[in-house]
Every structure is written in C-alpha cells, then in structure tokens.
Design a protein around this motif. Structure first.
Motif, PDB file in Angstrom:
ATOM      1  N   ASN A 142      41.029 -27.023 -11.040  1.00 59.05           N
ATOM      2  CA  ASN A 142      41.134 -28.224 -11.869  1.00 59.05           C
ATOM      3  C   ASN A 142      41.388 -27.846 -13.325  1.00 59.05           C
ATOM      4  O   ASN A 142      42.210 -28.455 -14.006  1.00 59.05           O
ATOM      5  CB  ASN A 142      39.863 -29.067 -11.737  1.00 59.05           C
ATOM      6  N   VAL A 182      45.022 -26.783 -13.771  1.00 55.50           N
ATOM      7  CA  VAL A 182      45.955 -27.908 -13.779  1.00 55.50           C
ATOM      8  C   VAL A 182      45.832 -28.713 -15.072  1.00 55.50           C
ATOM      9  O   VAL A 182      46.831 -29.076 -15.687  1.00 55.50           O
ATOM     10  CB  VAL A 182      45.744 -28.808 -12.533  1.00 55.50           C
ATOM     11  N   GLU A 237      53.068 -27.803  -8.538  1.00 55.90           N
ATOM     12  CA  GLU A 237      52.102 -28.615  -9.271  1.00 55.90           C
ATOM     13  C   GLU A 237      51.595 -29.766  -8.391  1.00 55.90           C
ATOM     14  O   GLU A 237      50.400 -30.057  -8.350  1.00 55.90           O
ATOM     15  CB  GLU A 237      52.748 -29.160 -10.544  1.00 55.90           C
ATOM     16  N   HIS A 238      52.525 -30.401  -7.679  1.00 52.73           N
ATOM     17  CA  HIS A 238      52.122 -31.502  -6.801  1.00 52.73           C
ATOM     18  C   HIS A 238      51.212 -30.994  -5.679  1.00 52.73           C
ATOM     19  O   HIS A 238      50.213 -31.640  -5.344  1.00 52.73           O
ATOM     20  CB  HIS A 238      53.363 -32.189  -6.216  1.00 52.73           C
ATOM     21  N   LYS A 269      47.707 -30.305  -7.084  1.00 57.42           N
ATOM     22  CA  LYS A 269      46.942 -31.537  -7.291  1.00 57.42           C
ATOM     23  C   LYS A 269      46.481 -32.119  -5.961  1.00 57.42           C
ATOM     24  O   LYS A 269      45.371 -32.643  -5.859  1.00 57.42           O
ATOM     25  CB  LYS A 269      47.778 -32.559  -8.060  1.00 57.42           C
ATOM     26  N   ARG A 290      42.633 -32.678  -4.983  1.00 55.84           N
ATOM     27  CA  ARG A 290      42.134 -33.997  -4.573  1.00 55.84           C
ATOM     28  C   ARG A 290      41.369 -33.920  -3.247  1.00 55.84           C
ATOM     29  O   ARG A 290      40.355 -34.592  -3.076  1.00 55.84           O
ATOM     30  CB  ARG A 290      43.273 -34.994  -4.456  1.00 55.84           C
ATOM     31  N   TYR A 316      38.829 -39.026  -9.116  1.00 56.86           N
ATOM     32  CA  TYR A 316      39.575 -37.883  -9.654  1.00 56.86           C
ATOM     33  C   TYR A 316      40.386 -38.304 -10.876  1.00 56.86           C
ATOM     34  O   TYR A 316      40.397 -37.608 -11.891  1.00 56.86           O
ATOM     35  CB  TYR A 316      40.498 -37.291  -8.584  1.00 56.86           C
ATOM     36  N   HIS A 344      38.779 -36.052 -13.866  1.00 53.33           N
ATOM     37  CA  HIS A 344      39.215 -34.658 -13.730  1.00 53.33           C
ATOM     38  C   HIS A 344      39.284 -33.920 -15.068  1.00 53.33           C
ATOM     39  O   HIS A 344      38.968 -32.738 -15.132  1.00 53.33           O
ATOM     40  CB  HIS A 344      40.543 -34.559 -12.959  1.00 53.33           C
TER      41      HIS A 344
END
Length: 167
Positions: free
Chosen positions: A34, A37, A111-112, A115, A119, A131, A135
C-alpha cells in the motif's frame, strides 16, 4: 458502484496476464504494498505480482493492430505515393511510439494489478475500513509505525488502533 468499460478491460487483462498468488498477502506485506502504491514507488517490490511478459506482448500487439490496420487501410493511397525517405522517417516514428507506449501500457497494467491485489488483502485484514477512504491514511500510519520502531508483531494493532481513533 458499476465499473466502466476501461476498468472492466483492465480487469480482464490483469486476470489473463498475472498469475494469482498461492497465498494472500500478510499484513506487513499489505502495508508495504500500500505504501509503495500511495508513494508511487517501483511496483516490482510488491510480493505476489508475477506476470507473463509474453501474454502482455500479445495483448499489446493485438491492441496496436486494432489501431494501426484501419489507419493504414484508410491512408494507404497517400502512404504509397510518399517519398521513400519520408516513409523511413514515419517508420522510425512508428517504432518509437510502439516501444515507448509499451512501457506506459505495462506500467498501467502492473499498477492496476497491484491495486487489485491490495484490495483483496485489504478485505481480509481491514474489511471494516473502506480502501478508497483509508488507504492513504493507513500508509501514513504505517510510515509512522516504522519511524517509531514499533515491533513487527505490534504494527497491525498500532494501525488498527489509529484507524479506530480517526473513525
């Protein structure tokens, strides 16, 4: 909340390209992922993100063909009459665009996927905290816990206590 076409497409691509991890992220790995990101650091350090580069190349190649083939069919007459020197310059520009945009495409997909992985782990450890809302706050609390040298086995309790205070 419904997903738009772009998000659905990204989900399908990440499901195809990335291998699902055998085990979910541990709490500390979730916090570290987390933080990576949120701080826009290198996603390669997130555990559990394994992807098949060949599949990613295949999808990218298909997207480029969907874009380029109609354009070449439309402009074929014009392109056939061009001077060969100008055609070489266009080929160089096309090659630069192809490889330059691949890295952007790869980073967006990674990146997707990161995430999505975060999640899933978030639902396991912090299901009572949204989230989308928490986050960034959790990343700050995790950084604070690291700065305070809180033992690894007490970081989870520290972060949950801080979240309860803010809620």
């Amino acid at each position: 909340m419904g997903k738009n076409f772009y998000e659905k497409l990204l989900d399908k691509i990440t499901d195809y390209v990335f291998e699902k991890p055998k085990y979910p992220l541990r709490f500390r790995e979730l916090m570290e992922a987390n933080r990576v990101v949120v701080d826009h650091l290198d996603i390669a350090s997130i555990p559990g993100l394994k992807f098949c580069r060949l599949k990613l190349y295949l999808i990218y190649f298909i997207f480029w063909n969907i874009l380029i083939i109609p354009l070449t069919l439309i402009f074929h007459g014009f392109l056939a009459k061009l001077d060969c020197h100008f055609a070489i310059i266009l080929a160089i520009i096309f090659t630069l665009l192809f490889f330059g945009t691949y890295k952007i495409f790869e980073n967006r997909i990674k990146e997707h996927a990161a995430k999505k992985l975060i999640r899933q782990a978030w639902e396991k450890y912090l299901r009572h905290f949204s989230y989308d809302k928490y986050h960034e706050i959790v990343a700050q609390y995790y950084k604070e816990a690291i700065d305070r040298d809180i033992p690894k086995n007490k970081i989870e309790q520290f972060i949950i206590d801080k979240l309860i205070e803010t809620k």
